[in-house]
Design an enzyme around this catalytic site. Structure first.
Site, PDB file in Angstrom:
ATOM      1  N   LYS A 178       9.684   0.439 -11.615  1.00 27.91           N
ATOM      2  CA  LYS A 178      10.964  -0.262 -11.829  1.00 27.91           C
ATOM      3  C   LYS A 178      11.294  -0.315 -13.329  1.00 27.91           C
ATOM      4  O   LYS A 178      12.408  -0.041 -13.727  1.00 27.91           O
ATOM      5  CB  LYS A 178      10.916  -1.717 -11.305  1.00 27.91           C
ATOM      6  CG  LYS A 178      10.668  -1.854  -9.831  1.00 27.91           C
ATOM      7  CD  LYS A 178      10.838  -3.304  -9.373  1.00 27.91           C
ATOM      8  CE  LYS A 178       9.851  -4.272  -9.969  1.00 27.91           C
ATOM      9  NZ  LYS A 178       8.444  -4.064  -9.583  1.00 27.91           N
TER      10      LYS A 178
ATOM     11  N   ARG B 180      12.186 -12.420  -6.660  1.00 24.62           N
ATOM     12  CA  ARG B 180      10.885 -12.098  -6.055  1.00 24.62           C
ATOM     13  C   ARG B 180      10.574 -12.994  -4.866  1.00 24.62           C
ATOM     14  O   ARG B 180       9.520 -12.833  -4.241  1.00 24.62           O
ATOM     15  CB  ARG B 180       9.788 -12.265  -7.101  1.00 24.62           C
ATOM     16  CG  ARG B 180       9.358 -10.977  -7.800  1.00 24.62           C
ATOM     17  CD  ARG B 180       8.369 -11.360  -8.873  1.00 24.62           C
ATOM     18  NE  ARG B 180       7.404 -10.382  -9.220  1.00 24.62           N
ATOM     19  CZ  ARG B 180       7.443  -9.663 -10.346  1.00 24.62           C
ATOM     20  NH1 ARG B 180       8.456  -9.765 -11.177  1.00 24.62           N
ATOM     21  NH2 ARG B 180       6.457  -8.851 -10.629  1.00 24.62           N
TER      22      ARG B 180
ATOM     23  N   ARG C  35      -1.761   2.215 -16.337  1.00 30.28           N
ATOM     24  CA  ARG C  35      -0.574   1.868 -17.140  1.00 30.28           C
ATOM     25  C   ARG C  35      -0.981   1.291 -18.500  1.00 30.28           C
ATOM     26  O   ARG C  35      -1.881   0.479 -18.596  1.00 30.28           O
ATOM     27  CB  ARG C  35       0.267   0.851 -16.364  1.00 30.28           C
ATOM     28  CG  ARG C  35       1.491   0.384 -17.133  1.00 30.28           C
ATOM     29  CD  ARG C  35       2.515  -0.205 -16.229  1.00 30.28           C
ATOM     30  NE  ARG C  35       2.170  -1.532 -15.726  1.00 30.28           N
ATOM     31  CZ  ARG C  35       2.982  -2.254 -14.967  1.00 30.28           C
ATOM     32  NH1 ARG C  35       4.159  -1.768 -14.602  1.00 30.28           N
ATOM     33  NH2 ARG C  35       2.621  -3.444 -14.552  1.00 30.28           N
TER      34      ARG C  35
ATOM     35  N   ARG D 272      -2.295  -4.336 -19.921  1.00 28.45           N
ATOM     36  CA  ARG D 272      -2.031  -5.736 -19.559  1.00 28.45           C
ATOM     37  C   ARG D 272      -3.218  -6.291 -18.776  1.00 28.45           C
ATOM     38  O   ARG D 272      -3.752  -5.609 -17.907  1.00 28.45           O
ATOM     39  CB  ARG D 272      -0.772  -5.801 -18.679  1.00 28.45           C
ATOM     40  CG  ARG D 272       0.513  -5.766 -19.446  1.00 28.45           C
ATOM     41  CD  ARG D 272       1.696  -5.553 -18.544  1.00 28.45           C
ATOM     42  NE  ARG D 272       1.750  -6.406 -17.363  1.00 28.45           N
ATOM     43  CZ  ARG D 272       2.749  -6.405 -16.487  1.00 28.45           C
ATOM     44  NH1 ARG D 272       3.776  -5.585 -16.665  1.00 28.45           N
ATOM     45  NH2 ARG D 272       2.747  -7.196 -15.444  1.00 28.45           N
TER      46      ARG D 272
ATOM     47  N   ARG E 182      -1.856  -9.246  -7.054  1.00 28.04           N
ATOM     48  CA  ARG E 182      -0.393  -9.173  -7.242  1.00 28.04           C
ATOM     49  C   ARG E 182       0.258  -8.420  -6.084  1.00 28.04           C
ATOM     50  O   ARG E 182       1.362  -8.761  -5.660  1.00 28.04           O
ATOM     51  CB  ARG E 182      -0.059  -8.496  -8.576  1.00 28.04           C
ATOM     52  CG  ARG E 182      -0.316  -9.423  -9.757  1.00 28.04           C
ATOM     53  CD  ARG E 182      -0.343  -8.651 -11.065  1.00 28.04           C
ATOM     54  NE  ARG E 182       0.929  -8.073 -11.408  1.00 28.04           N
ATOM     55  CZ  ARG E 182       1.062  -6.971 -12.154  1.00 28.04           C
ATOM     56  NH1 ARG E 182       0.011  -6.333 -12.602  1.00 28.04           N
ATOM     57  NH2 ARG E 182       2.267  -6.522 -12.444  1.00 28.04           N
TER      58      ARG E 182
HETATM   59  P1  AMP Z   1       6.157  -7.954 -14.053  1.00 29.30           P
HETATM   60  O1  AMP Z   1       6.111  -7.489 -15.472  1.00 29.30           O
HETATM   61  O2  AMP Z   1       7.513  -7.845 -13.430  1.00 29.30           O
HETATM   62  O3  AMP Z   1       5.068  -7.341 -13.203  1.00 29.30           O
HETATM   63  O4  AMP Z   1       5.856  -9.537 -14.091  1.00 29.30           O
HETATM   64  C1  AMP Z   1       4.635 -10.037 -14.621  1.00 29.30           C
HETATM   65  C2  AMP Z   1       4.380 -11.428 -14.108  1.00 29.30           C
HETATM   66  O5  AMP Z   1       5.449 -12.306 -14.504  1.00 29.30           O
HETATM   67  C3  AMP Z   1       4.330 -11.575 -12.586  1.00 29.30           C
HETATM   68  O6  AMP Z   1       3.065 -11.220 -12.055  1.00 29.30           O
HETATM   69  C4  AMP Z   1       4.650 -13.061 -12.424  1.00 29.30           C
HETATM   70  O7  AMP Z   1       3.547 -13.871 -12.758  1.00 29.30           O
HETATM   71  C5  AMP Z   1       5.716 -13.267 -13.496  1.00 29.30           C
HETATM   72  N1  AMP Z   1       7.090 -13.031 -12.979  1.00 29.30           N
HETATM   73  C6  AMP Z   1       7.967 -12.073 -13.372  1.00 29.30           C
HETATM   74  N2  AMP Z   1       9.124 -12.157 -12.678  1.00 29.30           N
HETATM   75  C7  AMP Z   1       8.968 -13.198 -11.810  1.00 29.30           C
HETATM   76  C8  AMP Z   1       9.797 -13.775 -10.807  1.00 29.30           C
HETATM   77  N3  AMP Z   1      11.026 -13.308 -10.539  1.00 29.30           N
HETATM   78  N4  AMP Z   1       9.306 -14.836 -10.113  1.00 29.30           N
HETATM   79  C9  AMP Z   1       8.080 -15.323 -10.362  1.00 29.30           C
HETATM   80  N5  AMP Z   1       7.247 -14.821 -11.285  1.00 29.30           N
HETATM   81  C10 AMP Z   1       7.671 -13.764 -12.015  1.00 29.30           C
END
Ligand code: AMP
Length: 218
Positions: A13, A88, A127, A160, A171
């Protein structure tokens, strides 16, 4: 253009959103990037979110809904945007619909990227991300003679913590339980399209472009 990119962690994404944002000059809203920046500078938002993120859990809905209200109301979002990582949960999607209505925003498309779960785990373990600008790389690219620093800004590349195997499996479980049910929510809206995220980056990008052109969004 206003779109939501939807799919599990590691599906691509962020990579696709960056390409589209550069091409169309619209705002790439990655809630993950916003949260990581907030954690880095220890803002009140970052302090609230840190532990959830470290454990691979979702940050509570009320925190995320407050954040997205602020971002969508900002000037940068006026020209159009790509949402990457939001919504989400069904509660977030409902709140987003209400917000769109209040701000008089018309959503063009929800594009869902599909990938097999084992491939997600493999991609996440490979990644690497730039500490400074957030650009995404994969280990294979780097081992094949790619830069050891970010090609965009020269920043250090790192893995990360939440991409390490144990947390990334968790996750993925969280995605299946909390986020995947959103597919049905958006299918009913008539603006939902699923595409194959297993293909190479340029192929997926072109598929998205074709779709947007066909639907008059681009
Ligand atoms: P991402 O970089 O999109 O994988 O997001 C990393 C982390 O940020 C996720 O594993 C969540 O802990 C938090 N996060 C990001 N977007 C959301 C969301 N819309 N709702 C809840 N937690 C989020």
């Amino acid at each position: 253009m206003r779109i939501i990119l939807f799919g599990p962690p590691g599906v691509g994404k962020g990579t696709q959103a960056k390409l589209l944002a550069e091409e169309f000059g619209i705002y790439h809203i990655s809630t993950g990037d916003l949260l990581r920046a907030a954690v880095k500078s220890s803002t009140p938002l970052g302090l609230k979110a840190r532990e959830y993120m470290e454990d691979g859990n979702l940050v509570p809905d009320e925190v995320m809904i407050g954040l997205i209200e602020e971002v969508l109301g900002s000037r940068k979002a006026q020209k159009g945007f790509i949402l990457d990582g939001f919504p989400r949960t069904v509660a977030q999607a409902r709140a987003l619909d209400e917000l769109f209505e209040r701000l008089n925003i018309k959503l063009d498309r929800v594009i869902s990227l599909r990938v097999e779960h084992e491939e997600v785990i493999r991609r996440l373990s490979q990644r690497r991300m730039c500490k400074q600008c957030g650009r995404i790389y994969n280990l294979q690219q780097l081992e094949n003679g790619g830069a050891s620093r970010c090609e965009n800004c020269g920043g250090d590349l790192y893995q990360r913590d939440d991409d390490k195997p144990e947390t990334s499996r968790h996750r993925l479980d969280v995605y299946v339980k909390e986020t995947k049910p959103l597919k049905n929510f958006y299918r009913q809206s008539g603006r939902f399209t699923q595409i194959d995220g297993m293909k190479d980056i340029p192929v997926v990008h072109n598929t998205i472009l074709d779709l947007l052109l066909k639907n008059g969004a681009a």
